[in-house]
Write an enzyme that holds these catalytic residues in place. Structure first.
Site, mmCIF file in Angstrom:
data_model
loop_
_atom_site.group_PDB
_atom_site.id
_atom_site.type_symbol
_atom_site.label_atom_id
_atom_site.label_comp_id
_atom_site.label_asym_id
_atom_site.label_seq_id
_atom_site.Cartn_x
_atom_site.Cartn_y
_atom_site.Cartn_z
ATOM 1 N N THR A 155 39.498 -1.305 18.975
ATOM 2 C CA THR A 155 40.530 -0.851 19.924
ATOM 3 C C THR A 155 41.125 -2.040 20.668
ATOM 4 O O THR A 155 42.327 -2.119 20.905
ATOM 5 C CB THR A 155 39.927 0.158 20.918
ATOM 6 O OG1 THR A 155 39.552 1.317 20.187
ATOM 7 C CG2 THR A 155 40.916 0.548 22.003
ATOM 8 N N HIS A 182 33.159 6.762 18.844
ATOM 9 C CA HIS A 182 32.844 8.162 19.204
ATOM 10 C C HIS A 182 31.785 8.701 18.245
ATOM 11 O O HIS A 182 30.789 9.300 18.649
ATOM 12 C CB HIS A 182 34.105 9.027 19.116
ATOM 13 C CG HIS A 182 35.045 8.823 20.262
ATOM 14 N ND1 HIS A 182 36.408 8.923 20.139
ATOM 15 C CD2 HIS A 182 34.827 8.505 21.575
ATOM 16 C CE1 HIS A 182 36.986 8.701 21.316
ATOM 17 N NE2 HIS A 182 36.057 8.435 22.190
ATOM 18 N N SER A 195 49.712 4.468 17.881
ATOM 19 C CA SER A 195 49.149 5.604 18.642
ATOM 20 C C SER A 195 49.796 5.711 20.015
ATOM 21 O O SER A 195 49.443 6.565 20.806
ATOM 22 C CB SER A 195 47.639 5.414 18.793
ATOM 23 O OG SER A 195 47.419 4.359 19.718
ATOM 24 N N GLU A 201 24.113 14.851 55.690
ATOM 25 C CA GLU A 201 23.486 15.571 56.815
ATOM 26 C C GLU A 201 23.696 14.821 58.136
ATOM 27 O O GLU A 201 23.948 15.417 59.194
ATOM 28 C CB GLU A 201 21.980 15.724 56.589
ATOM 29 C CG GLU A 201 21.581 16.440 55.302
ATOM 30 C CD GLU A 201 21.343 15.479 54.149
ATOM 31 O OE1 GLU A 201 22.136 14.528 53.967
ATOM 32 O OE2 GLU A 201 20.368 15.694 53.410
ATOM 33 N N CYS A 250 16.719 13.937 51.909
ATOM 34 C CA CYS A 250 15.796 12.878 51.486
ATOM 35 C C CYS A 250 14.653 12.734 52.484
ATOM 36 O O CYS A 250 14.824 12.953 53.688
ATOM 37 C CB CYS A 250 16.548 11.557 51.340
ATOM 38 S SG CYS A 250 17.215 10.932 52.874
ATOM 39 N N GLU A 260 36.157 5.517 25.565
ATOM 40 C CA GLU A 260 37.536 5.820 25.151
ATOM 41 C C GLU A 260 37.752 5.602 23.659
ATOM 42 O O GLU A 260 38.876 5.712 23.176
ATOM 43 C CB GLU A 260 38.541 4.972 25.960
ATOM 44 C CG GLU A 260 38.822 5.577 27.315
ATOM 45 C CD GLU A 260 40.295 5.464 27.744
ATOM 46 O OE1 GLU A 260 41.171 5.212 26.903
ATOM 47 O OE2 GLU A 260 40.557 5.644 28.943
ATOM 48 N N SER A 269 29.598 7.167 16.459
ATOM 49 C CA SER A 269 28.244 6.594 16.572
ATOM 50 C C SER A 269 27.511 7.165 17.781
ATOM 51 O O SER A 269 26.304 7.416 17.714
ATOM 52 C CB SER A 269 28.309 5.066 16.648
ATOM 53 O OG SER A 269 29.208 4.675 17.661
HETATM 54 N N1 LIG Z 1 47.397 6.791 22.181
HETATM 55 C C1 LIG Z 1 46.859 7.440 23.242
HETATM 56 C C2 LIG Z 1 45.696 6.967 23.847
HETATM 57 N N2 LIG Z 1 45.140 5.801 23.370
HETATM 58 C C3 LIG Z 1 44.059 5.297 23.902
HETATM 59 C C4 LIG Z 1 43.627 3.899 23.519
HETATM 60 O O1 LIG Z 1 43.847 3.754 22.123
HETATM 61 C C5 LIG Z 1 44.460 2.846 24.249
HETATM 62 O O2 LIG Z 1 44.058 1.587 23.795
HETATM 63 C C6 LIG Z 1 44.128 2.828 25.734
HETATM 64 O O3 LIG Z 1 44.297 4.074 26.318
HETATM 65 C C7 LIG Z 1 45.085 1.861 26.423
HETATM 66 O O4 LIG Z 1 44.559 1.644 27.688
HETATM 67 P P1 LIG Z 1 45.483 0.985 28.814
HETATM 68 O O5 LIG Z 1 45.956 -0.322 28.281
HETATM 69 O O6 LIG Z 1 44.576 0.846 29.998
HETATM 70 O O7 LIG Z 1 46.591 1.954 29.028
HETATM 71 N N3 LIG Z 1 45.141 7.637 24.872
HETATM 72 C C8 LIG Z 1 45.724 8.767 25.366
HETATM 73 O O8 LIG Z 1 45.215 9.386 26.285
HETATM 74 N N4 LIG Z 1 46.877 9.247 24.801
HETATM 75 C C9 LIG Z 1 47.461 8.632 23.762
HETATM 76 O O9 LIG Z 1 48.495 9.080 23.293
#
Ligand SMILES: Nc1c(/N=C/[C@@H](O)[C@H](O)[C@H](O)COP(=O)(O)O)[nH]c(=O)[nH]c1=O
Length: 358
Positions: free
Chosen positions: A196, A296, A168, A52, A75, A290, A298
């Site tokens: 991870t 996820h 992956s 505002e 506010c 992520e 849990s």
């Molecule tokens: N395998 C994949 C992903 N995988 C995601 C996580 O398993 C990775 O550890 C994480 O994104 C890596 O983070 P960075 O090092 O910051 O790039 N996430 C995606 O969206 N597509 C995928 O195909």
């Protein structure tokens, strides 16, 4: 023109600062006189002027007798900046159109009362649903005292996160992964499990062509297995917080890394609830989870997931690591059903965006 047109512009202005204002809400304002837009503004950063104020500064003396459209109730308290209600009243505004009421205890209807008491006409509820959707994380944070949790997963059409060998990288395409980095940019913190970290050694930083904010990194690591050589420990890109049950080593484990803190949580309490409570106290309003699949599961199991982004690649892997594995029980109760918010193609992949009906 009708009020919705100006409120739509105010909402776009509010949205333009997404990822910058936490733990404040996103707010936009438009000042109009005789169907001419004479001032616009958005709240850009916590502690900086409110929307505002920007709009009224731009309007100057023309604000006398003008209308003000604002996406959130002005506010009425002196936070880091003076009350907007005072500024609106002294600027001679005739009518104020408000999209959503601020649930923040110090405001919650008080702002509207003060404006009305000063003889200003206040019309509420213009595009209210859109405004509440825009600030869903803020309203959740104020109401529940916990961060708004968004899960993100990437899988093949047959729901595989990785092949049997655990590979992956990468299931989804570059375009989808860039989209993920935008989501990282607008979140206060990003969370993964130690599995991870051990398996992918992620950076979890925001790497967009035009830069972007790195969310704080949160690692759930009950037995403190995060290696000292992990990227999230050694790269010095942003603060990393590790939550663990291992109270014996918490204090000393990463003393050589100033951006790394370790917090121990006793076995007795509900680990995730406690983590979210502590993150809220640090002012973390939005949390991007992520994975992996156990993490996820849990969050879903505990009813602590608010939204989900699922990226699906047009691939079939067959045997491989599955999404959302939950060995303990099926996700059958009401709290695990969702509503789709948006479904779209991004590059070769699709992105499903849904809200949990918790
Ligand atoms: N395998 C994949 C992903 N995988 C995601 C996580 O398993 C990775 O550890 C994480 O994104 C890596 O983070 P960075 O090092 O910051 O790039 N996430 C995606 O969206 N597509 C995928 O195909």
């Amino acid at each position: 023109m009708e009020p919705k047109i100006y409120m739509k512009l105010a909402l776009e202005l509010a949205r333009s600062a997404e990822g910058q204002t936490s733990p404040n809400p996103l707010v936009g304002a438009v000042c109009v006189r005789d169907n001419e837009i004479i001032g616009t503004g958005a709240h850009l950063k916590a502690g900086s002027p409110h929307a505002e104020v920007h709009a009224l500064m731009m309007a100057g003396s023309k604000s006398v007798g003008a209308d003000l459209y604002v996406t959130l109730e002005p506010c009425a308290h002196s936070g880091k900046t003076p009350p907007c209600t005072d500024i609106i009243i002294s600027s001679g505004i005739r009518r104020v159109f408000v999209a959503s009421i601020d649930p923040f205890p110090a405001v919650n209807g008080k702002g509207i009362k003060l404006l009305k008491a000063a003889g200003i006409e206040v019309i509420t509820g213009i595009l209210q649903a859109e405004a509440e959707q825009l600030n869903r994380a803020f309203f959740h944070f104020i109401h529940y005292g916990k961060p708004y949790v968004t899960l993100k997963a990437a899988a093949t059409l047959d729901g595989r996160l990785s092949t049997r060998t655990g590979d992956s990288k990468w299931i989804t395409s570059e375009a989808a992964r860039t989209d993920v980095h935008h989501l990282r940019h607008i979140h206060d913190a990003i969370l993964v499990g130690v599995q991870t970290v051990l398996h992918d050694n992620p950076f979890l930083t925001t790497r967009l062509p035009h830069g972007g904010k790195n969310p704080k990194r949160i690692i759930l690591d009950r037995h403190l297995r995060t290696p000292k050589t992990a990227n999230v420990i050694t790269d010095g890109a942003v603060e990393t917080i590790i939550f663990t049950h291992d109270s014996d080593n918490a204090e000393t484990a990463f003393l050589d890394f100033p951006l790394v803190t370790v917090e121990s949580i006793s076995n007795e309490v509900n680990f995730l609830e406690e983590v979210l409570g502590r993150l809220a106290k640090k002012g973390i309003m939005t949390l991007f989870v992520e994975g992996g699949s156990q993490i996820h599961s849990s969050f879903i199991d505990a009813g602590l997931a608010n939204e989900l982004y699922l990226y699906m690649a047009p691939k079939l892997i067959g045997n491989g690591k599955l999404l959302f594995i939950n060995k303990d029980r099926n996700f059958m109760s009401e709290s695990e059903s969702l509503n789709f918010i948006d479904v779209r193609q991004i590059g070769e992949d699709i992105r499903l965006h849904a809200r949990f009906l918790t």
